[in-house]
Design an enzyme around this catalytic site. Structure first.
Site, PDB file in Angstrom:
ATOM      1  N   GLU A 125      -4.690   6.844  -5.655  1.00 14.70           N
ATOM      2  CA  GLU A 125      -4.844   6.344  -7.008  1.00 14.70           C
ATOM      3  C   GLU A 125      -6.428   6.585  -7.446  1.00 14.70           C
ATOM      4  O   GLU A 125      -7.139   6.546  -6.868  1.00 14.70           O
ATOM      5  CB  GLU A 125      -4.888   4.502  -6.570  1.00 14.70           C
ATOM      6  CG  GLU A 125      -3.561   4.131  -6.129  1.00 14.70           C
ATOM      7  CD  GLU A 125      -3.340   2.704  -5.762  1.00 14.70           C
ATOM      8  OE1 GLU A 125      -4.371   1.913  -6.067  1.00 14.70           O
ATOM      9  OE2 GLU A 125      -2.280   2.441  -4.924  1.00 14.70           O
ATOM     10  N   ARG A 168       0.789  -1.133  -0.088  1.00 17.37           N
ATOM     11  CA  ARG A 168      -0.185  -0.112   0.135  1.00 17.37           C
ATOM     12  C   ARG A 168       0.777   1.322   0.062  1.00 17.37           C
ATOM     13  O   ARG A 168       1.865   1.142   0.738  1.00 17.37           O
ATOM     14  CB  ARG A 168      -0.881   0.018   1.289  1.00 17.37           C
ATOM     15  CG  ARG A 168      -2.136  -1.042   0.915  1.00 17.37           C
ATOM     16  CD  ARG A 168      -3.054  -0.905   0.278  1.00 17.37           C
ATOM     17  NE  ARG A 168      -3.958  -1.774  -0.012  1.00 17.37           N
ATOM     18  CZ  ARG A 168      -4.157  -3.060  -0.213  1.00 17.37           C
ATOM     19  NH1 ARG A 168      -2.881  -3.200  -1.297  1.00 17.37           N
ATOM     20  NH2 ARG A 168      -4.945  -3.715  -0.214  1.00 17.37           N
ATOM     21  N   HIS A 180      -1.001  -0.424  -9.811  1.00 21.89           N
ATOM     22  CA  HIS A 180      -1.881  -1.356  -8.704  1.00 21.89           C
ATOM     23  C   HIS A 180      -2.265  -2.474  -9.469  1.00 21.89           C
ATOM     24  O   HIS A 180      -3.601  -2.867  -9.292  1.00 21.89           O
ATOM     25  CB  HIS A 180      -2.938  -0.300  -8.128  1.00 21.89           C
ATOM     26  CG  HIS A 180      -3.032  -1.246  -6.577  1.00 21.89           C
ATOM     27  ND1 HIS A 180      -3.675  -0.585  -5.484  1.00 21.89           N
ATOM     28  CD2 HIS A 180      -2.914  -2.374  -6.195  1.00 21.89           C
ATOM     29  CE1 HIS A 180      -3.664  -1.232  -4.523  1.00 21.89           C
ATOM     30  NE2 HIS A 180      -3.239  -2.493  -4.797  1.00 21.89           N
TER      31      HIS A 180
END
Length: 1298
Positions: free
Chosen positions: A1244, A1215, A1263
């Site tokens: 994000e 993260r 991601h």
């Protein structure tokens, strides 16, 4: 030099005989590795290995290794008990072996045996503590419990705990999870499997206080579980405190509980609750009075009666066709039509057919007259307030004397039987029971006694009235075959489920003494009723009856076994019935054994076709006949295609009574199905009509087809056949009714009792005053899917086939116009549309060869040249329904209550299933059911009035039967639903194709938003209309402030088993369910190494250079991994897997985390590092594998990054907020480290102007660490499953606050 494969263990085995203990120890270690390959050779030395295990010269490690080796050898020899014994002696060696690749099957087998042995030991040592249990076995089991709980495998832990009678484990699981659905799962497991009655009650009493107090505000999802639990225990001492705890604050929920208890509770249980409820004072007195009124049971019956009267859709043309086809002077045909009419009009109070056909009715004689009069009880079932007035003209004189009218005894006996049917379930202790008892005592005719006894049994079912039982016993002792048979049935019904040994013994004794087969049969089935649901308490009686020489008593033994274990799917009982079905010398007993399978398996109907498949092909027609009824009863109302496919060929069987059974069973299976949901419905109806109309058919087959027609349209097409209540408990009257119905083989009047299993399928809403307000709800399915069948069209007069003639052009054009009109008519029929065009008779008959199917006319005819085909009208995907509307069991999954509606149910209508976990809904808008477990419709709902200040508008109950309208209002005329009811799901990314969304697309509208918003106001504007939101990981943050601004939100379906971006605790407080998913594959692990390799080998840099034609050909110098140090921040499951791959590259792996211990590090193959600073200082590559929380946010600081080598790389796939992103940008921009590989970021998607995008020494991915085809298959497949479960009132994979 290549190592040669080892061909023998002889060399290592020789070391076992060496005197040096060290060599023996070494040999044992090596043999443990070789045993999968050379176990046969090693087994020849098993005595030596056992001796080494018992030797005192060897150290403990060698002892353990010897025990482990012996255990493995015995495992490969198939001696699993010995394998377990030595595994217990292996101590820590066995636990270490569990982690060795290739040992999984051995370990699983030994653990399974350990569990079995522990369960046996616990069962044998139940009264005391664990003193007799091997402590080593106890340690293994405790370890299993511990691992199950730690890994979240709660149901596995509960299953083992139930088997081993470790209720403390259930307490631990609930204390950890506070998940009431696990308590419901435990309750289902103990109720639906073969646990003893005493242990079952012990578990249920243990579970009851664990359930959280129900509240209407939370829409308590466990109301059904509590109801089922209380009904099963039938303990007023436990039920009354629950009801009183809800008064006065939760009075609506108390009313709901009362109605639900009436659904499944016995008469004596409900009466005991009524007696023990307090009187109350002031406001509470009124509430308690209402509760007593509900628990009387009459309120429910009156509401269902009103429902059936209002919605009666009987097709009178079917009855007329049957009447015209069957010879009325034949008693079998007269009875067939009597039963067909009774079933079709059951509970509707409509005797229109009888009034219009008095001449036909007058042709009944003797027992046909008895059946015809008794049919009034089926038609008026539940109309108890008017029962004496309705049946008064037929009832016998007060003094019981002969009226002098020829044949009057038959109508008088039938009327008394009808009186019992009208009052079924509410007659015990009431005036009607006293009246029937007095009539039985005074009656001089055995026919009247017969009717009075049957009426007494049905009305007083389960009442345990001693006076009634004695009167019936006196009737039995008169030794009249006719009166005695009915008395035998009735005595069992009065003592239903009591397991009263005195009653059973005196009935059995009389059965052995009498010479009348009818009396013996009545007693045999009566004994089965006495032991209903008593499980092991009936074993002795079952054994006694099955050992009798008289086949009729063995017949009773079969039903006693089936009813004692009704609904439990008990394997021993099933095995016993199957053995009887193929071995007993009596055909009647064999047929009963096969039929009785249905009473054991009705909660798992999908199993029944598989079990009876071979039996349906038996050479013995009685076994085949039993198979038809087993399928019909167990699969009733399901429309199950597997059952239909077995039954359809049996309608062509060479034996008439097998065909009869097949026709009856098809009617049961297809009751309340539509042509859209059950393709076999239309052909079956056509087949019924054909068989009934064919005078050359066997009478038994025609009788079965007529009954099938009655069952398929039972209760005005508003009932299903259900052997369980809406809460999942046994529907006692339905089970009794079906058992009695099966006796029609011997005695047609008992077929009337099928009506006891008819379950109205409507949503009946009441407010706090127990009045029915007007409101609407939405069924999010195409109306045709659950529509009433279309009315039968009257047959047209057949035209004579004409020879070919010359056709003029004007004639051709006229026929073309007829074809076009016929095509338009067919289109309209396909969409249930009305058409204003009056159909021409000749046009309807144009398909003279009968080859075209309904609705196919427009598809088989081409438009005439120059003419255009009529376009099909599109059917709407929903319909609005009003209070007191029919809602079929399958339709319940599609029903929602709009959030802007005034009335909301106090709890969801839902139950748990054999086919999934059975938790109830937390949403007031989603009512659901489970088809595998549940066979009833919506039932009676108490509604919360969200606008109590407004004047309510109530439904006016009808006093006369409502005539069925000729044409139902078409669904297309309904307006579109309000926005909240139509906009349901918002996806923050395009719906992936890796999942099948069809299970919910018909019910819900889905919108997709691939662009992520971070502004809360914009998010509110986008998401405010939706009740369900699908969140992709932490992409969209659901903080408390956002949740407070989404009033319609009821479910957040996120991917992954946790989402740190959702305030789960606040969501729970607002009643918003948050569900997660599992994963599949190793996508994150794969991505970690993809990013490491791409970063240290500069793949992205060189890729860009090659594609842009830059020179020189090679510009970077990749880092070699061998001998380098990989530093892991976080050594959990993912960190351990990362370390294994690093070791394949010959890297040194070091690890640190705030709670890492040297032991855990060693187990993962990682060198323990005491401080984070040392790890950053020593590592060539640092990889982060930590979970984000408030404690770990920014755990990687600028000071940590400053300690890294200038040649080191930083990798983050966990993260973004774990790292001080600004500090990372600084060290990369200043080139204080060699580079970084990043898959995660603070925000994000990464903002377009973010400085990280401009750095040339970073490798970036958006991601995608969790993204793979297999992982998405799990993510979105389980997301769809979660949404479907939520709509069914059974949320799955619910995430709790941490």
């Amino acid at each position: 030099m290549v190592a040669r494969p080892q061909s023998s263990a002889a060399g290592v085995l020789a070391l076992l005989s060496e005197p040096e203990p060290l060599l023996k120890h070494h040999a044992l270690i090596q043999l443990n590795l070789l045993v999968p390959q050379f176990w046969a050779e090693i087994s020849e030395h098993i005595a030596l290995i056992e001796a080494l295990y018992e030797s005192e010269e060897l150290p403990k490690e060698a002892h353990d290794a010897a025990a482990l080796l012996a255990s493995k050898v015995y495992y490969y020899l198939g001696e699993y008990d010995e394998a377990l014994s030595f595994a217990l002696g292996a101590g820590s060696a066995f636990e270490e072996n569990a982690r060795v690749p290739g040992a999984e099957e051995y370990v699983e087998t030994v653990i399974s045996k350990a569990i079995d042995r522990y369960i046996q030991a616990r069962a044998a040592d139940q009264p005391g503590p664990d003193r007799k249990i091997d402590p080593r076995l106890q340690n293994i089991i405790e370890g299993i419990f511990r691992r199950c709980i730690e890994d979240g495998e709660y149901k596995q832990a509960i299953g083992i705990a139930l088997e081993s009678r470790r209720l403390d484990i259930i307490s631990q699981v609930y204390a950890r999870t506070h998940d009431a659905t696990l308590l419901s799962y435990t309750m289902d497991a103990v109720l639906d499997t073969a646990f003893s009655l005493s242990y079952r009650d012990q578990v249920l009493k243990f579970l009851l206080p664990l359930f959280p107090p129900p509240t209407s505000e939370s829409k308590s999802p466990h109301v059904h579980s509590l109801t089922r639990l209380l009904v099963t225990l039938s303990s007023p001492e436990l039920t009354v405190p629950l009801l009183t705890s809800l008064v006065p604050q939760e009075k609506l929920l108390a009313y709901q509980f009362a109605f639900d208890l009436v659904e499944g509770g016995s008469q004596d249980f409900l009466e005991a609750i009524r007696r023990e409820l307090p009187e109350g004072e002031g406001e509470t007195k009124e509430i308690y009075d209402q509760l007593r009124r509900i628990l009387l049971g009459q309120e429910s019956i009156k509401l269902y009666l009103e429902f059936l009267k209002r919605n009666n859709k009987v097709d009178m043309l079917i009855l007329k066709s049957t009447k015209d086809a069957l010879e009325p002077r034949s008693s079998i045909y007269h009875t067939a039509l009597t039963l067909q009419n009774a079933f079709m009009h059951a509970g509707t109070t409509s005797d229109m057919f009888l009034r219009e056909n008095l001449e036909w009715l007058g042709l009944a004689s003797n027992w046909s007259k008895f059946s015809a009069t008794a049919a009034l009880g089926v038609i008026h079932k539940g109309h108890f307030e008017e029962s004496m007035n309705i049946l008064g003209p037929y009832l016998p004189q007060r003094n019981g004397g002969d009226s002098g009218i020829p044949g009057a005894a038959y109508s008088e006996g039938g009327a008394l039987y009808a009186l019992g049917l009208v009052n079924a379930g509410v007659g015990s202790g009431r005036h009607v029971e006293e009246y029937l008892r007095d009539t039985l005592k005074a009656a001089q005719s055995e026919i009247v006694q017969h009717g009075a006894a049957l009426g007494l049994g049905v009305a007083g079912m389960g009442g345990k009235n001693a006076e009634t039982y004695e009167e019936l016993k006196q009737a039995l002792f008169t030794d009249s075959a006719i009166a005695g048979e009915a008395a035998g049935y009735a005595m069992g019904l009065i003592m239903l489920g009591t397991a009263d040994k005195t009653s059973a013994e005196e009935m059995l004794m009389y059965a052995r003494e009498t010479q009348h087969e009818k009396i013996i049969r009545g007693i045999a089935v009566g004994l089965a009723f006495i032991y209903y649901a008593r499980q092991e308490e009936a074993d002795d009686m079952v054994k006694t009856l099955l050992a009798e020489k008289d086949p009729i008593l063995r017949y009773g033994g079969v039903y006693t076994l089936a009813l004692a274990y009704a609904g439990t799917s008990n394997n021993n009982a099933i095995r016993q019935l199957l053995h009887i079905a193929v071995s007993d010398t009596s055909d009647d007993v064999r047929r009963a054994a096969v039929t009785s399978l249905a009473f054991l398996l009705f909660k798992n109907p999908a199993q029944v076709p598989r079990i009876v498949q071979l039996l349906s092909e038996s050479y013995n027609p009685h076994v085949r006949c039993g198979a038809t009824l087993a399928l019909g009863i167990a699969c009733a109302g399901t429309g199950m295609q597997d059952a239909v496919e077995i039954l359809e060929p049996m309608t062509k069987d060479s034996v008439d009574f097998v065909r009869q059974g097949a026709f009856i069973a098809l009617g049961m299976v297809l009751v309340e199905q539509s042509e859209a949901s059950a393709p076999s419905l239309a052909p079956t109806r056509t087949l019924y009509q054909k068989i009934v109309s064919d005078k050359h058919e066997d009478p038994m087959a025609r009788f079965g087809a007529a009954l099938g027609q009655g069952l398929i349209d039972a209760g005005g097409r508003n009932v299903t056949i259900s052997l369980q209540s809406r809460a999942g408990s046994l529907n006692t009257s339905a089970i009794v009714g079906m058992v009695l119905f099966c006796q029609f083989w011997y005695w047609y009047p008992l077929a009337h009792c099928a009506c006891l299993a008819f379950d109205p399928t409507g949503i009946i809403g009441l407010d706090g005053n127990l009045k029915a307000p007007k409101f609407e709800f939405v069924s999010n399915a195409k109306p045709s899917l659950f529509a009433y069948p279309a009315p039968t069209k009257p047959p047209k007069k057949e035209t004579v086939t004409k020879v070919a003639t010359a056709v003029l052009s004007t004639t051709a054009k006229a026929k073309a116009r007829e074809k076009k009109k016929a095509a338009a008519d067919n289109d309209a029929m396909e969409t249930d549309e009305k058409t204003d065009v009056k159909k021409d008779g000749d046009v309807e008959m144009k398909a003279e060869d009968g080859s075209s199917k309904p609705g196919e006319g427009s598809g088989t005819e081409s438009p005439t040249e120059g003419e255009k085909a009529t376009p099909k009208r599109r059917e709407p995907s929903f319909e609005k329904l009003s209070n007191f509307s029919r809602v079929t069991p399958a339709q319940m999954a599609y029903v929602i209550f709009p959030s802007d509606g005034r009335y909301q149910p106090v709890r969801a209508v839902s139950t748990r299933s054999a086919s999934g976990a059975r938790s109830s809904s937390k949403s007031p808008f989603a009512l659901g059911l489970t088809s595998e477990r549940y066979a009833g419709g919506g039932g009676i709902l108490i509604m919360i009035d969200t606008r109590p200040d407004e004047e309510p508008e109530y439904i006016q109950f009808e006093t006369q039967p409502a005539p069925a309208p000729a044409q139902p209002e078409p669904a297309q005329q309904q307006p579109a639903p309000a926005a909240p009811a139509a906009r349901h799901i918002a996806l923050d990314e395009n719906a992936p194709e890796s999942a099948d969304w069809t299970p919910i697309l018909d019910r819900l509208a889905v919108d997709s938003y691939p662009e992520t918003l971070h502004d809360e106001d914009a998010l509110v504007k986008r998401l405010e209309p939706y009740t369900i939101i699908c969140a992709m990981r932490e992409r969209t943050k659901f903080a408390a402030s956002l949740l407070d601004r989404l009033p319609n939100l009821k479910l957040i379906a996120t991917t992954g088993n946790w989402n740190a971006g959702i305030d789960v605790a606040h969501a729970a407080r607002k009643g918003v369910v948050v569900s997660g998913t599992g994963g599949k594959g190793n996508s994150t692990l794969e991505h970690i190494w993809a990013l490491i390799l791409a970063t240290v080998r500069y793949i992205s840099v060189e890729d860009a250079r090659v594609k842009s034609s830059q020179v020189p050909w090679q510009a970077t110098l990749p880092m070699g991994l061998a001998g380098r140090t990989l530093g892991l921040v976080g050594v959990g499951r993912l960190g351990g897997a990362t370390a294994k791959i690093a070791q394949a590259f010959n890297m040194e792996v070091i690890g640190w985390s705030p709670h890492l211990t040297p032991e855990r590090a060693a187990a993962a193959g990682v060198t323990f590092i005491a401080s984070k600073e040392e790890l950053f200082r020593r590592s060539d590559i640092v990889s982060i594998q930590m979970v984000l929380s408030e404690r770990t946010r920014h755990m990687i600081t600028a000071a940590d990054l400053a300690l890294m080598k200038p040649t080191a790389f930083f990798i983050n796939t966990s993260r973004g907020p774990l790292v001080d992103e600004g500090a990372l940008v600084d060290v990369l921009r200043d080139r204080k480290i060699a580079g970084a590989g990043l898959d995660v970021f603070d925000i994000e998607p990464l903002p377009l102007e973010h400085p990280i995008r401009k750095l040339d020494n970073v490798t970036l991915s958006p991601h995608t660490g969790y993204v793979s085809d297999s992982n998405y298959e799990a993510f979105w497949g389980e997301t769809v499953d979660n949404i479907a479960g939520f709509l069914e009132g059974q949320p799955k994979r619910v995430i709790s606050a941490r």
